[in-house]
Design a protein around this motif. Structure first.
Motif, PDB file in Angstrom:
ATOM      1  N   ASN A 120       0.843  -1.192   0.000  1.00  0.00           N
ATOM      2  CA  ASN A 120       0.000   0.000   0.000  1.00  0.00           C
ATOM      3  C   ASN A 120       0.878   1.242   0.000  1.00  0.00           C
ATOM      4  N   ILE A 127      -4.971   5.206   2.762  1.00  0.00           N
ATOM      5  CA  ILE A 127      -4.827   3.778   3.062  1.00  0.00           C
ATOM      6  C   ILE A 127      -5.937   3.318   4.004  1.00  0.00           C
ATOM      7  N   ARG A 128      -6.237   4.126   5.015  1.00  0.00           N
ATOM      8  CA  ARG A 128      -7.274   3.730   5.989  1.00  0.00           C
ATOM      9  C   ARG A 128      -8.638   3.640   5.327  1.00  0.00           C
ATOM     10  N   LYS A 130      -9.338   3.298   2.205  1.00  0.00           N
ATOM     11  CA  LYS A 130      -9.361   2.227   1.204  1.00  0.00           C
ATOM     12  C   LYS A 130      -9.580   0.881   1.862  1.00  0.00           C
ATOM     13  N   SER A 131      -8.984   0.675   3.047  1.00  0.00           N
ATOM     14  CA  SER A 131      -9.189  -0.591   3.764  1.00  0.00           C
ATOM     15  C   SER A 131     -10.625  -0.734   4.262  1.00  0.00           C
ATOM     16  N   GLU A 132     -11.279   0.390   4.568  1.00  0.00           N
ATOM     17  CA  GLU A 132     -12.678   0.331   5.008  1.00  0.00           C
ATOM     18  C   GLU A 132     -13.628   0.012   3.860  1.00  0.00           C
TER      19      GLU A 132
END
Length: 282
Positions: A120, A127-128, A130-132
């Motif tokens: 990533n 990044i946060r 996108k992970s959610e």
């Protein structure tokens, strides 16, 4: 009153007069010697090994165990940066033991850290979110794979986004669920931006794009009055790291003094005068 002082491996035990109750108690402090001064150790862990009794010292370095059954105990004191101290005790009925630990500083050995490169890339917020998985995301790899020439070209690959262009550079994005004529809010690197600035940003400078179709998907940090029509957030690529300039090798200059020598001047003598003519009659 009779007081008995017992020294046990750096541990000072003072046996005071017995109390009225049968249960006993253990109380004390833990200190460290710093430049000749006795300083209380805050946050030290004191526990009676093999039991559930444990205490943490306060700012004064004190601890207290009450209502203890008579018997033998193993008391242990530990604190970060100090050696762990352990000593056996025997608590008699109706007795209170006063204890003082003198902590000895110890170097702490930290485990070796292993640093690994992650797949990533991008800012922490990108990044946060996108992970959610609350919205839709276009990363740098996909931009290069699709050979997107402009931001509108990149957004055309997203389902639910409609691009309306008038002329070469005048384009508008519409979310399929947004009211008619309602344009989304734009962000550049987390800051609200003008749509024209977003459209004219070269794709080569974009690290990723976030698309949220409406308020239900939009994260709180990107909410605004215009966000009811959706949000398009662009993240620019970080500049490449600056390489240190290569130092040119220093060349020692040698001062050479050249002395020019010339031949001494040649003095030319005039030719001798011709001999006088012979006298007449010769």
């Amino acid at each position: 009153m009779i007081r008995e002082v017992v020294m046990i491996a750096g541990l000072v035990v003072v046996q005071s007069a017995p109390a009225q109750e049968r249960a006993g108690a253990i109380r004390g402090t833990i200190v460290a010697v710093n430049n000749g001064e006795r300083v209380p150790v805050h946050g030290a862990r004191i526990n009676l090994v093999g039991t559930t009794h444990a205490r943490t010292t306060g700012s004064n370095g004190a601890f207290h165990f009450a209502d203890l059954d008579p018997g033998k105990y193993l008391i242990q004191a530990s604190a970060i940066g100090y050696s762990t101290m352990t000593s056996p005790l025997e608590l008699k009925p109706r007795e209170t033991l006063d204890i003082e630990f003198e902590a000895v500083a110890e170097a702490v050995s930290l485990p070796e850290l292993s640093v690994e490169e992650r797949a990533n890339h991008g800012p922490a917020d990108w990044i946060r979110r996108k992970s959610e998985g609350r919205g839709r995301y276009i990363g740098r790899a996909l931009l290069e794979e699709r050979h997107s020439a402009t931001i509108p070209d990149a957004l055309r690959m997203v389902a639910g986004v409609r691009i309306e262009c008038r002329g070469a550079n005048v384009c508008v994005a519409r979310m399929a669920r947004a009211p008619r004529g309602c344009s989304p809010a734009y962000f550049m690197d987390g800051i609200p931006a003008d749509p024209a600035v977003a459209w004219l940003t070269p794709v080569a400078e974009i690290e990723g794009i976030e698309i949220y179709s409406g308020p239900a998907e939009t994260p709180p940090e990107l909410e605004s009055a215009q966000a009811r029509c959706g949000v398009i957030a662009l993240w620019t690529r970080p500049p490449p790291p600056r390489r240190p300039k290569e130092k040119k090798p220093k060349v020692d200059t040698v001062s050479v003094k050249v002395q020019s020598t010339t031949d001494p001047p040649v003095t030319t003598q005039p030719p001798p005068p011709p001999p006088p003519p012979p006298p007449p009659g010769w």
